[in-house]
Design a protein around this motif. Sequence first.
Motif, mmCIF file in Angstrom:
data_model
loop_
_atom_site.group_PDB
_atom_site.id
_atom_site.type_symbol
_atom_site.label_atom_id
_atom_site.label_comp_id
_atom_site.label_asym_id
_atom_site.label_seq_id
_atom_site.Cartn_x
_atom_site.Cartn_y
_atom_site.Cartn_z
ATOM 1 N N GLY A 202 -27.299 -86.493 -48.091
ATOM 2 C CA GLY A 202 -27.567 -87.808 -47.512
ATOM 3 C C GLY A 202 -26.288 -88.483 -47.075
ATOM 4 N N GLY A 203 -25.390 -87.733 -46.348
ATOM 5 C CA GLY A 203 -24.142 -88.336 -45.896
ATOM 6 C C GLY A 203 -24.376 -89.264 -44.708
ATOM 7 N N ASN A 204 -23.286 -89.796 -44.169
ATOM 8 C CA ASN A 204 -23.374 -90.715 -43.044
ATOM 9 C C ASN A 204 -23.222 -89.936 -41.734
ATOM 10 O OD1 ASN A 204 -22.785 -92.441 -40.978
ATOM 11 N ND2 ASN A 204 -21.605 -93.863 -42.256
ATOM 12 N N PRO A 205 -24.315 -89.820 -40.907
ATOM 13 C CA PRO A 205 -24.240 -89.019 -39.685
ATOM 14 C C PRO A 205 -23.140 -89.473 -38.741
ATOM 15 C CG PRO A 205 -26.506 -89.707 -40.130
ATOM 16 C CD PRO A 205 -25.634 -90.428 -41.112
ATOM 17 N N THR A 206 -22.946 -90.794 -38.633
ATOM 18 C CA THR A 206 -21.939 -91.298 -37.685
ATOM 19 C C THR A 206 -20.551 -90.811 -38.081
ATOM 20 O OG1 THR A 206 -23.341 -93.249 -37.568
ATOM 21 C CG2 THR A 206 -21.195 -93.363 -36.463
ATOM 22 N N ALA A 207 -20.253 -90.933 -39.373
ATOM 23 C CA ALA A 207 -18.942 -90.471 -39.868
ATOM 24 C C ALA A 207 -18.765 -88.986 -39.583
ATOM 25 C CB ALA A 207 -18.836 -90.743 -41.363
ATOM 26 N N THR A 208 -19.879 -88.215 -39.778
ATOM 27 C CA THR A 208 -19.813 -86.767 -39.552
ATOM 28 C C THR A 208 -19.485 -86.481 -38.083
ATOM 29 O OG1 THR A 208 -21.532 -86.542 -41.225
ATOM 30 C CG2 THR A 208 -21.072 -84.597 -39.871
ATOM 31 N N VAL A 209 -20.179 -87.204 -37.198
ATOM 32 C CA VAL A 209 -19.958 -86.975 -35.761
ATOM 33 C C VAL A 209 -18.513 -87.303 -35.396
ATOM 34 C CG1 VAL A 209 -20.584 -87.734 -33.441
ATOM 35 C CG2 VAL A 209 -22.377 -87.293 -35.128
ATOM 36 N N VAL B 124 -19.584 -75.859 -44.088
ATOM 37 C CA VAL B 124 -20.021 -77.229 -43.755
ATOM 38 C C VAL B 124 -20.639 -77.255 -42.358
ATOM 39 C CG1 VAL B 124 -19.263 -79.618 -43.455
ATOM 40 C CG2 VAL B 124 -18.203 -78.173 -45.215
ATOM 41 N N LEU B 125 -19.942 -76.632 -41.396
ATOM 42 C CA LEU B 125 -20.441 -76.619 -40.006
ATOM 43 C C LEU B 125 -21.821 -75.967 -39.934
ATOM 44 C CD1 LEU B 125 -17.167 -75.579 -38.125
ATOM 45 C CD2 LEU B 125 -18.339 -77.776 -37.904
ATOM 46 N N ILE B 126 -21.987 -74.876 -40.690
ATOM 47 C CA ILE B 126 -23.255 -74.140 -40.629
ATOM 48 C C ILE B 126 -24.364 -74.932 -41.314
ATOM 49 C CG2 ILE B 126 -24.408 -72.037 -41.463
ATOM 50 C CD1 ILE B 126 -21.639 -70.641 -40.788
ATOM 51 N N LEU C 75 -26.167 -77.327 -39.121
ATOM 52 C CA LEU C 75 -27.160 -76.803 -38.168
ATOM 53 C C LEU C 75 -28.576 -77.028 -38.675
ATOM 54 C CD1 LEU C 75 -25.567 -73.365 -37.148
ATOM 55 C CD2 LEU C 75 -25.446 -75.546 -35.922
ATOM 56 N N ASP C 76 -28.723 -77.162 -40.022
ATOM 57 C CA ASP C 76 -30.073 -77.332 -40.576
ATOM 58 C C ASP C 76 -30.469 -78.791 -40.739
ATOM 59 O OD1 ASP C 76 -30.459 -74.595 -40.679
ATOM 60 O OD2 ASP C 76 -29.481 -74.413 -42.631
ATOM 61 N N THR C 77 -29.596 -79.733 -40.290
ATOM 62 C CA THR C 77 -29.972 -81.164 -40.373
ATOM 63 C C THR C 77 -30.910 -81.476 -39.209
ATOM 64 O OG1 THR C 77 -28.155 -81.827 -38.951
ATOM 65 C CG2 THR C 77 -27.724 -81.786 -41.317
ATOM 66 N N MET D 165 -29.441 -70.861 -35.801
ATOM 67 C CA MET D 165 -29.284 -70.979 -34.335
ATOM 68 C C MET D 165 -30.555 -70.559 -33.617
ATOM 69 S SD MET D 165 -25.456 -69.695 -33.560
ATOM 70 C CE MET D 165 -24.300 -69.581 -34.885
ATOM 71 N N VAL D 166 -31.194 -69.478 -34.126
ATOM 72 C CA VAL D 166 -32.437 -69.017 -33.500
ATOM 73 C C VAL D 166 -33.496 -70.131 -33.581
ATOM 74 C CG1 VAL D 166 -34.369 -67.401 -33.760
ATOM 75 C CG2 VAL D 166 -32.022 -66.539 -33.772
ATOM 76 N N LYS D 167 -33.555 -70.839 -34.736
ATOM 77 C CA LYS D 167 -34.518 -71.949 -34.880
ATOM 78 C C LYS D 167 -34.236 -73.043 -33.848
ATOM 79 C CE LYS D 167 -35.751 -71.653 -39.790
ATOM 80 N NZ LYS D 167 -34.747 -71.624 -40.868
ATOM 81 N N ILE D 168 -32.933 -73.309 -33.626
ATOM 82 C CA ILE D 168 -32.558 -74.378 -32.683
ATOM 83 C C ILE D 168 -33.040 -74.056 -31.268
ATOM 84 C CG2 ILE D 168 -30.536 -75.482 -31.579
ATOM 85 C CD1 ILE D 168 -29.170 -75.422 -34.318
#
Length: 580
Positions: free
Chosen positions: A1-8, A36-38, A41-43, A78-81
Amino acid sequence: GGNPTATVIALCSMRDFNLSQETCQMAIRDIGCLEVLINLLDTEEIKCQTGSLKILKEISQNTLIRHTIADLGALESMVKILDSPDKDLKCLAAETIANVARFKQARRTVRQHGGIKRLVGLLDCVSVGSTSLTSYQANDTETARCGALALWSCSKSTKNKEAIRKAGGIPLLARWLKCSQANILIPVVGTLQECASEPSYKLAIRTEGMIENLVKNLSSEHEELQMHCASAIFKCAEHKETRDLVRQHGGLQPLSVLLGNSENKQLLAAVTGAVWKCAISRENVTKFQEYKAVEALVGLLTDQPEEVLVNIVGALGECCQEPINRAVIRGCGGIPPLVKLLTGTNQALLVNVTKTVEACATEPENMMIIDHLDGVRLLWSLLKNPNPDVQAGAAWAICPCIENAKDAGEMVRSFVGGLELIVNLLKSKNKEVLTSVCAAITNIAKDEENLAVITDHGVVPLLSKLANTNNDKLRCHLAEAISQCCMWGSNRVTFGENKAVAPLVHYLKSNDPSVHRATAQALYQLSEDPNNCITMHENGVVKLLLAMVGSADETLQEAAAGCIANIRRLALATEKAKYG
C-alpha cells in the motif's frame, strides 16, 4: 500500500540515468531493484506499470538481465498486461517481451502462458495494410509493430511457429506485409522469414500473394528489410511455383542488382541464397544471364565467408546447367577459384563445388584448365571424405573429367591407390554413392589397362553384389558398368558365377527406358558366354527382349536383337550337338 505518486517520481528519476550503459544496468540488478520493478507490473496502477516497463525495456537489452527478468517471473506478468485496454502499456509489454524472449526458456514461458495468442491479437487492428495513416491508425501501427517484434523473437522456436499459425497469425502478417513503412515491415518480414523454414508457412507465402510484396521490398532503401525479404525467398524458392512467382513479379533483377552490394555479408548471404534457389528453374537462369548475374557471382568467389560461398557456388552450379554459362565462367576466370575450393573442409560447400566443377568439366576447354590445376586429383582425394554426399559429388564430377581429358587412361593411372579407392566405395551403404561410383567405373573401364587393374581389385564380385536393387537410377549405371567391365579377360564368366545375370533380366520389367537400354547392352555383352545364355533363357529374357526389338531407340533395338541372336545361336549349337 505504498504511495503511487512517489513511486512514479522515483521511476522517472531512475530514467534520468543512462539506462543503455552496462554499469547502470548492472547496478539496478545488484541493488535488488529488479524485484521491485517486476512487482510493480502486478499493481493496478497504469502509471507505475508504465514507468516500470519503460525501464525494463531499456535494461533488458543486457543478456544477463534478460535471464534474471525471466527467472523472477516477469514474463507471466507482461503477458497479462497484453490484455490491458491501454495501448501504450501493451506496446511497452510487447517490446520488453521482444527483448527478453531471445533465449529458449523465455520463448517457452511466453507460449505456455498464452502469450503467442495475445501477441498475434496485437496485429489484428483496423488499419492493417493501409498507407495513409490518421493518428488513430498510427496508434494501431505502433501496437502491431511491437506485437510483430515480440513474435519475431518468439518465432525462433519451432513450437512457437506452430502456435503463431494456430492463432491465425499468417493472414495478419500477410496483410501487414502490404503496408509501406519499414519500421513495421522489418519485424513482420523478420517473423515470416524465421517461420519460412516450416512447410505450412512456405505454402502460405506462395499461395497468399506474399511473394509480390517480398519482391517489392527487395528494392527498399533499408538493407535489413532487403535481407529478410531475400532470406524468405531463399527458404521458399525450393518450390517451383515460388520460383516462377519471383520471376513473374520481377524479382530476379533486384536480386541481381543486390549481388553488387558485397560489403553487407548478412545481406549478401540472403541474396546469394535466393539467387541459388531461383536458378533451379531454367527460365530464371535465362533472366539471370540477361542481368549479368553469372559474372557477378564469379566476381564474388574470393574473400567471402563460407555461408556466402556455399550459396554462390550453388547458384553457379545451377546456372551451369545451361552450356553457355560454362563458357562465361571460364571467360571471367572462374575455374581456378572453383578448383581451389575443392581443398576446403566445409561439407555443404564441397557438395556444391563438386556439382559445379562437374558441369564445367563437360566442356573440353574448361577441362584443360581443371586438369592443369590438378583438379581431378583433388576430386579423387574427396572420395576419402567421410560425408557420402561429398563422395557422390566427387564421383559424379570425375565422370566428365575422364570423358574430356586428353589422355584419360594415363591421368587415372597417375593417382597412386586411386583405382583401389574407387572400387572399395562399391561397399558403401549409400545409394547415391553407389550410383555415382558405377558411373565413374563405366568411364574408367573404357581404358583396357585400367579395366585390368580394377578387375584385380575385385570390381566384378562387388558390382554383382549390387544387382538385386530396385532403384532405377542405380540399375541404369550399374548395368552400364557391368557392360563395360565385360570387355576384359573372363569377366563375363565371373559375372555369371557371381549371380549377376538373373537380376539383370528383371530390370527389363522396369518402367524406365534408360534402364532398358543399359540393361539390354549389358545382357548382350554377357550373352557371349554360353552359361549366361542359359540363365537368361531360364529367366524368360527372350519374351522381354522381343518386345524391345521394335523399339524406336536404335541402341536398344540392336542390343536386344544381338542378345536374342546369341541365345538362338547357342540353342542351335546345343541341338546340333545333341541330335547331330
